[in-house]
Design a protein around this motif. Structure first.
Motif, PDB file in Angstrom:
ATOM      1  N   GLY A  60      12.067 -88.204  99.831  1.00 22.61           N
ATOM      2  CA  GLY A  60      12.507 -89.065  98.736  1.00 22.61           C
ATOM      3  C   GLY A  60      11.346 -89.749  98.043  1.00 22.61           C
ATOM      4  N   LEU A  61      10.338 -88.970  97.646  1.00 20.56           N
ATOM      5  CA  LEU A  61       9.130 -89.547  97.055  1.00 20.56           C
ATOM      6  C   LEU A  61       9.404 -90.237  95.726  1.00 20.56           C
ATOM      7  CD1 LEU A  61       6.540 -86.747  97.851  1.00 20.56           C
ATOM      8  CD2 LEU A  61       6.741 -88.995  98.931  1.00 20.56           C
ATOM      9  N   GLY A  62      10.508 -89.908  95.073  1.00 24.64           N
ATOM     10  CA  GLY A  62      10.858 -90.577  93.829  1.00 24.64           C
ATOM     11  C   GLY A  62      11.645 -91.848  94.015  1.00 24.64           C
ATOM     12  N   GLY A  63      11.881 -92.238  95.271  1.00 21.25           N
ATOM     13  CA  GLY A  63      12.647 -93.440  95.547  1.00 21.25           C
ATOM     14  C   GLY A  63      11.826 -94.705  95.387  1.00 21.25           C
ATOM     15  N   ALA A  64      12.508 -95.834  95.438  1.00 22.58           N
ATOM     16  CA  ALA A  64      11.841 -97.118  95.206  1.00 22.58           C
ATOM     17  C   ALA A  64      10.976 -97.558  96.379  1.00 22.58           C
ATOM     18  CB  ALA A  64      12.897 -98.188  94.920  1.00 22.58           C
ATOM     19  N   ASP A  65      11.300 -97.097  97.575  1.00 20.57           N
ATOM     20  CA  ASP A  65      10.522 -97.500  98.752  1.00 20.57           C
ATOM     21  C   ASP A  65       9.363 -96.544  98.986  1.00 20.57           C
ATOM     22  OD1 ASP A  65      12.065 -99.760  99.528  1.00 20.57           O
ATOM     23  OD2 ASP A  65      13.602 -98.404 100.324  1.00 20.57           O
ATOM     24  N   ARG A  66       8.334 -97.036  99.630  1.00 17.92           N
ATOM     25  CA  ARG A  66       7.223 -96.174 100.013  1.00 17.92           C
ATOM     26  C   ARG A  66       7.697 -95.182 101.067  1.00 17.92           C
ATOM     27  NH1 ARG A  66       5.341-101.076  98.732  1.00 17.92           N
ATOM     28  NH2 ARG A  66       3.593-101.143  97.250  1.00 17.92           N
ATOM     29  N   GLY A  98      19.305-100.915 100.660  1.00 14.21           N
ATOM     30  CA  GLY A  98      18.416-101.494 101.650  1.00 14.21           C
ATOM     31  C   GLY A  98      17.910-102.866 101.245  1.00 14.21           C
ATOM     32  N   ALA A  99      16.778-103.244 101.822  1.00 20.33           N
ATOM     33  CA  ALA A  99      16.278-104.621 101.692  1.00 20.33           C
ATOM     34  C   ALA A  99      15.987-105.007 100.249  1.00 20.33           C
ATOM     35  CB  ALA A  99      15.015-104.784 102.535  1.00 20.33           C
ATOM     36  N   ARG A 100      15.515-104.076  99.445  1.00 21.66           N
ATOM     37  CA  ARG A 100      15.155-104.425  98.059  1.00 21.66           C
ATOM     38  C   ARG A 100      16.367-104.837  97.229  1.00 21.66           C
ATOM     39  NH1 ARG A 100      10.009-103.549  96.538  1.00 21.66           N
ATOM     40  NH2 ARG A 100       8.717-102.298  97.966  1.00 21.66           N
ATOM     41  N   THR A 101      17.524-104.356  97.595  1.00 26.05           N
ATOM     42  CA  THR A 101      18.726-104.695  96.841  1.00 26.05           C
ATOM     43  C   THR A 101      19.729-105.481  97.679  1.00 26.05           C
ATOM     44  OG1 THR A 101      19.709-102.563  97.456  1.00 26.05           O
ATOM     45  CG2 THR A 101      18.515-102.656  95.367  1.00 26.05           C
ATOM     46  N   ALA A 102      19.332-105.846  98.908  1.00 27.63           N
ATOM     47  CA  ALA A 102      20.229-106.580  99.818  1.00 27.63           C
ATOM     48  C   ALA A 102      21.584-105.893  99.918  1.00 27.63           C
ATOM     49  CB  ALA A 102      20.393-108.027  99.353  1.00 27.63           C
ATOM     50  N   LEU A 124       6.420 -93.322  91.600  1.00 25.18           N
ATOM     51  CA  LEU A 124       6.269 -91.977  92.153  1.00 25.18           C
ATOM     52  C   LEU A 124       4.805 -91.688  92.484  1.00 25.18           C
ATOM     53  CD1 LEU A 124       7.263 -89.074  92.775  1.00 25.18           C
ATOM     54  CD2 LEU A 124       6.990 -88.577  90.330  1.00 25.18           C
ATOM     55  N   CYS A 125       3.902 -92.015  91.582  1.00 25.21           N
ATOM     56  CA  CYS A 125       2.491 -91.704  91.808  1.00 25.21           C
ATOM     57  C   CYS A 125       1.949 -92.420  93.041  1.00 25.21           C
ATOM     58  CB  CYS A 125       1.666 -92.063  90.576  1.00 25.21           C
ATOM     59  SG  CYS A 125       1.889 -90.934  89.178  1.00 25.21           S
ATOM     60  N   GLU A 126       2.321 -93.685  93.217  1.00 26.31           N
ATOM     61  CA  GLU A 126       1.852 -94.387  94.415  1.00 26.31           C
ATOM     62  C   GLU A 126       2.430 -93.751  95.674  1.00 26.31           C
ATOM     63  OE1 GLU A 126       1.775 -98.692  96.707  1.00 26.31           O
ATOM     64  OE2 GLU A 126       2.709 -98.574  94.728  1.00 26.31           O
ATOM     65  N   ASN A 127       3.708 -93.376  95.634  1.00 23.03           N
ATOM     66  CA  ASN A 127       4.321 -92.726  96.785  1.00 23.03           C
ATOM     67  C   ASN A 127       3.635 -91.396  97.105  1.00 23.03           C
ATOM     68  OD1 ASN A 127       6.118 -94.820  97.008  1.00 23.03           O
ATOM     69  ND2 ASN A 127       7.849 -93.719  96.106  1.00 23.03           N
ATOM     70  N   VAL A 128       3.293 -90.654  96.078  1.00 23.70           N
ATOM     71  CA  VAL A 128       2.611 -89.366  96.282  1.00 23.70           C
ATOM     72  C   VAL A 128       1.254 -89.589  96.932  1.00 23.70           C
ATOM     73  CG1 VAL A 128       1.527 -87.423  95.085  1.00 23.70           C
ATOM     74  CG2 VAL A 128       3.844 -88.148  94.465  1.00 23.70           C
ATOM     75  N   PRO A 307       3.467-104.548  91.196  1.00 21.12           N
ATOM     76  CA  PRO A 307       4.006-103.292  91.745  1.00 21.12           C
ATOM     77  C   PRO A 307       5.311-103.489  92.502  1.00 21.12           C
ATOM     78  CG  PRO A 307       1.662-103.500  92.235  1.00 21.12           C
ATOM     79  CD  PRO A 307       2.092-104.799  91.660  1.00 21.12           C
ATOM     80  N   GLU A 308       5.426-104.605  93.221  1.00 23.53           N
ATOM     81  CA  GLU A 308       6.643-104.821  94.008  1.00 23.53           C
ATOM     82  C   GLU A 308       7.830-105.130  93.088  1.00 23.53           C
ATOM     83  OE1 GLU A 308       6.809-104.022  97.159  1.00 23.53           O
ATOM     84  OE2 GLU A 308       4.694-103.508  96.897  1.00 23.53           O
ATOM     85  N   ALA A 309       7.591-105.897  92.023  1.00 24.72           N
ATOM     86  CA  ALA A 309       8.666-106.161  91.064  1.00 24.72           C
ATOM     87  C   ALA A 309       9.102-104.870  90.387  1.00 24.72           C
ATOM     88  CB  ALA A 309       8.200-107.176  90.027  1.00 24.72           C
ATOM     89  N   LEU A 310       8.136-103.994  90.125  1.00 22.12           N
ATOM     90  CA  LEU A 310       8.445-102.694  89.533  1.00 22.12           C
ATOM     91  C   LEU A 310       9.325-101.883  90.476  1.00 22.12           C
ATOM     92  CD1 LEU A 310       7.716-100.964  87.015  1.00 22.12           C
ATOM     93  CD2 LEU A 310       5.863 -99.982  88.392  1.00 22.12           C
ATOM     94  N   ARG A 311       8.973-101.879  91.742  1.00 21.87           N
ATOM     95  CA  ARG A 311       9.780-101.148  92.736  1.00 21.87           C
ATOM     96  C   ARG A 311      11.181-101.749  92.842  1.00 21.87           C
ATOM     97  NH1 ARG A 311       7.448 -97.512  96.217  1.00 21.87           N
ATOM     98  NH2 ARG A 311       5.196 -97.262  96.007  1.00 21.87           N
ATOM     99  N   ASP A 312      11.275-103.051  92.764  1.00 24.16           N
ATOM    100  CA  ASP A 312      12.587-103.696  92.840  1.00 24.16           C
ATOM    101  C   ASP A 312      13.477-103.253  91.677  1.00 24.16           C
ATOM    102  OD1 ASP A 312      11.862-105.021  95.139  1.00 24.16           O
ATOM    103  OD2 ASP A 312      11.405-106.920  94.153  1.00 24.16           O
ATOM    104  N   ARG A 313      12.899-103.161  90.475  1.00 25.59           N
ATOM    105  CA  ARG A 313      13.691-102.731  89.318  1.00 25.59           C
ATOM    106  C   ARG A 313      14.152-101.286  89.480  1.00 25.59           C
ATOM    107  NH1 ARG A 313       9.634-105.612  86.553  1.00 25.59           N
ATOM    108  NH2 ARG A 313       8.619-103.707  85.800  1.00 25.59           N
ATOM    109  N   VAL A 314      13.269-100.450  89.971  1.00 23.64           N
ATOM    110  CA  VAL A 314      13.654 -99.058  90.220  1.00 23.64           C
ATOM    111  C   VAL A 314      14.734 -98.992  91.292  1.00 23.64           C
ATOM    112  CG1 VAL A 314      12.833 -96.829  91.093  1.00 23.64           C
ATOM    113  CG2 VAL A 314      11.442 -98.105  89.448  1.00 23.64           C
TER     114      VAL A 314
END
Length: 443
Positions: A60-66, A98-102, A124-128, A307-314
């Motif tokens: 799930g590399l396109g997901g919001a979590d690492r 999960g935790a990002r969306t409670a 995605l790029c950071e996850n990759v 970056p974390e706020a960006l992940r939360d929005r995703v």
């Protein structure tokens, strides 16, 4: 690395794969292999010098979590065990919540599309990069097929892939059947995507079959490869000689002769295009990757912001979509409701099919009523922990409801659930005693 012509190795066709002539390499689903030993068929293939590439489906590399460290370690272990020259995964998200969306974690049991936005690309790029740092060999990522489109996308598929390669150096696994699927379902021109993406980054190519129903193309991997898919392969071959081309088949496996015939059609397509017209000139694109020697335009969101706020929005966006697909919550704004319904039904059907494979006793015990009962269960119970857990939860829900109505079937289901839900499986003597009591009780 030149791979040649290959086929997806599956346990159901292992003997056929070994016997097929002209097979240079195979690809095996990583999650279906143990991390410490290989099936005998793959051992024999490797002893013959056949390359085996592990193909992941659950990162799930396109997901919001690492990426999960345990999943990455498992993929790395399989690559090492196989002596693979590379590993592959998908540009997709497969779980949300999960935790990002409670909220509870939801599993899709399927590859779902990442929005082609700068924000999603940053994540995605950071996850990759995390995955690349954890793997012992290069990583290649596959474009996926989709029934649905995200609203307000900012990039085409080719542009999205080009940016991904530019930022990470990742290789590409281009699935020409998926390009055809997105042409039918989303009106995207495969030739334009091929013009925009960096074909020199292609590690290998997938070819697979599907079927069209009511104007929607379903990428089933259970039907023969069609002419339009081979046409996309020819388009790609006009641009570059791919290092490898692989036939995928995951279900309704045909006789070996039919598989050989599809491989021959792939070889013929590659040879005909090689001997045919020269590569067509790329189509101009105002938003595509820059020509060599020109400056790259920095778009809003390229590394900007928290970056974390960006992940939360995703995370919020992906959770809302997946919840609508598997839990019946309202559709997020901007999505095609009809297409969401098609995707939702397809996910439930796939879930029923996979559970029947991992727990074949369930359709045996429930008979013709299995599918209807499972789909009714799935409507109110999203998957959260994989298919085997899903099978146990389904059986438990039936038993709580006093089902099945037939007493003998309910007793068999109870014993099946007890054998698998316990911390330790019952010993052989206990199983034999239970079977004997069931026989006596049925007299």
């Amino acid at each position: 690395m030149e791979l040649g012509i290959g086929i997806g190795w599956r346990p159901e066709i292992a003997d056929a794969v070994e016997a097929l002539p002209g097979i240079d390499w195979v690809e095996a689903v990583a999650e279906n292999l143990c991390a410490d030993h290989l099936p005998a068929s793959l051992v024999r293939l490797r002893e013959r010098g056949v390359t085996v590439v592990p193909h992941g489906v659950s990162l799930g590399l396109g997901g919001a979590d690492r990426p999960d460290a345990g999943r990455l370690a498992g993929l790395a272990a399989r690559a090492t065990l196989l002596g693979a020259p590379l590993v592959t995964e998908h540009i997709a998200f497969v779980r949300a919540g999960g935790a990002r969306t409670a909220s509870p974690v939801l599993e899709a049991g399927h590859l779902l599309p990442v929005p082609r936005t700068w924000a999603a690309l940053d994540v995605l790029c950071e996850n990759v990069r995390v995955a690349q740092d954890s793997l012992p060999v290069p990583l290649a990522l596959e474009n996926i097929a989709a029934l649905i489109s995200w609203p307000d996308e900012e990039l085409t598929e080719g542009q999205f892939l080009a940016e991904l390669v530019e930022r990470t150096g990742v290789r590409l696994l281009i699935d020409v059947a998926n390009l055809h699927t997105n042409h039918v379902n989303r009106g995207e021109d495969p030739a334009t995507a091929l013009d925009e993406l960096p074909v020199e980054a292609i590690a290998y190519v997938h070819v697979a079959g599907g079927v069209e129903k009511d104007g929607v193309w379903h990428d089933t991997h259970a039907h023969p490869v069609t002419g339009p898919v081979l046409d996309v392969l020819a388009e790609l071959r006009s641009r570059i000689a791919p290092p490898g081309v692989l036939l995928e088949r995951d279900d309704d496996f045909p006789p070996p002769a039919a598989l050989a015939g599809e491989l021959d059609a792939i070889r013929d397509t590659l040879a005909a295009r090689r001997a045919g017209a020269p590569r067509p000139a790329p189509r101009p694109s105002s938003a595509g990757p820059p020509a060599p020697g020109t400056a790259r335009t920095v778009r809003p969101g390229n590394g900007a912001g928290d970056p974390e706020a960006l992940r939360d929005r995703v995370a919020v966006a992906q959770t809302a979509l997946l919840s609508a697909l598997v839990a019946g919550t309202p559709a997020p704004e901007g999505f095609d409701h009809r297409r969401l319904g098609v995707q939702s039904r397809a996910l439930a059907a796939k879930r029923a099919d996979v559970v029947a494979k991992v727990a074949p006793e369930l359709p045996e015990i429930l008979g013709r009523g299995y599918r209807e009962a499972f789909l009714a269960y799935a409507r109110s119970r999203p998957m959260s922990a994989g298919y085997r857990r899903d099978a146990l939860d389904f059986a438990e829900r039936l038993l709580i409801a006093g089902l099945p109505a037939d007493e003998a079937a309910r007793r068999r289901l109870t014993h099946w659930w007890q054998d698998r839900a316990a911390a330790r499986p019952p010993r052989r003597t206990a199983q034999l005693a239970r079977a004997a009591r069931s026989v006596l009780a049925g007299r």
